[in-house]
Design a protein around this motif. Structure first.
Motif, PDB file in Angstrom:
ATOM      1  N   LYS A   1       0.885  -1.159   0.000  1.00 19.04           N
ATOM      2  CA  LYS A   1       0.000   0.000   0.000  1.00 19.04           C
ATOM      3  C   LYS A   1       0.923   1.209   0.000  1.00 19.04           C
ATOM      4  CE  LYS A   1      -3.757  -2.268   2.415  1.00 19.04           C
ATOM      5  NZ  LYS A   1      -4.625  -2.267   3.594  1.00 19.04           N
TER       6      LYS A   1
ATOM      7  N   ALA B   1       3.033   4.324   0.445  1.00 20.00           N
ATOM      8  CA  ALA B   1       3.140   5.288   1.551  1.00 20.00           C
ATOM      9  C   ALA B   1       2.454   4.815   2.832  1.00 20.00           C
ATOM     10  CB  ALA B   1       2.603   6.650   1.146  1.00 20.00           C
ATOM     11  N   ARG B   2       2.016   3.544   2.901  1.00 20.24           N
ATOM     12  CA  ARG B   2       1.356   3.035   4.105  1.00 20.24           C
ATOM     13  C   ARG B   2       2.027   1.784   4.667  1.00 20.24           C
ATOM     14  NH1 ARG B   2      -4.641   2.550   4.015  1.00 20.24           N
ATOM     15  NH2 ARG B   2      -4.289   2.746   6.238  1.00 20.24           N
ATOM     16  N   CYS B   3       2.185   0.729   3.811  1.00 18.78           N
ATOM     17  CA  CYS B   3       2.802  -0.501   4.327  1.00 18.78           C
ATOM     18  C   CYS B   3       3.296  -1.393   3.191  1.00 18.78           C
ATOM     19  CB  CYS B   3       1.832  -1.273   5.218  1.00 18.78           C
ATOM     20  SG  CYS B   3       0.504  -2.086   4.326  1.00 18.78           S
TER      21      CYS B   3
ATOM     22  N   THR C   1       5.400  -0.639   8.259  1.00 10.58           N
ATOM     23  CA  THR C   1       4.378   0.399   8.127  1.00 10.58           C
ATOM     24  C   THR C   1       5.056   1.765   8.147  1.00 10.58           C
ATOM     25  OG1 THR C   1       3.993   0.357  10.517  1.00 10.58           O
ATOM     26  CG2 THR C   1       2.534  -0.976   9.163  1.00 10.58           C
TER      27      THR C   1
ATOM     28  N   ARG D   1       4.468   6.054   8.515  1.00  8.79           N
ATOM     29  CA  ARG D   1       3.576   7.108   8.992  1.00  8.79           C
ATOM     30  C   ARG D   1       4.285   8.448   8.850  1.00  8.79           C
ATOM     31  NH1 ARG D   1       2.594   9.341  14.240  1.00  8.79           N
ATOM     32  NH2 ARG D   1       4.112   7.878  15.072  1.00  8.79           N
ATOM     33  N   GLN D   2       3.610   9.358   8.217  1.00  8.95           N
ATOM     34  CA  GLN D   2       4.150  10.707   8.044  1.00  8.95           C
ATOM     35  C   GLN D   2       4.259  11.386   9.405  1.00  8.95           C
ATOM     36  OE1 GLN D   2       4.869  11.869   4.806  1.00  8.95           O
ATOM     37  NE2 GLN D   2       5.990  13.466   5.869  1.00  8.95           N
TER      38      GLN D   2
END
Length: 74
Positions: A19, A21-23, A40, A42-43
């Motif tokens: 995914k 920019a997510r995982c 994972t 996280r910004q």
């Protein structure tokens, strides 16, 4: 699928999730243990926080974990 080696073990991992920019996740069975690597993302204010998890399953996982912690196994 991608291949890699560690401590005389040849591993063929399969990517199971991406995914953007997510995982990202991949896994592989090795020596009676099935490991899954989950990363994972996280910004944050200063950039991106990357977190990794590595759950294991299989009949040899408890023995391997104990040996790595210095416990005696039978």
């Amino acid at each position: 699928m991608f291949s890699w080696s560690l401590q005389n073990m040849h591993v063929e991992s399969t990517v199971t999730a991406v995914k953007p920019a997510r995982c990202t996740a991949w896994g592989a069975p090795v020596n009676g243990i099935t490991g899954v690597h989950l990363w994972t993302f996280r910004q944050t204010r200063g950039g991106v926080l990357a977190t990794t998890e590595e759950p294991w399953a299989g009949p040899h996982r408890l023995r391997y974990t104990a040996e790595k912690r210095g416990a005696r196994t039978r």
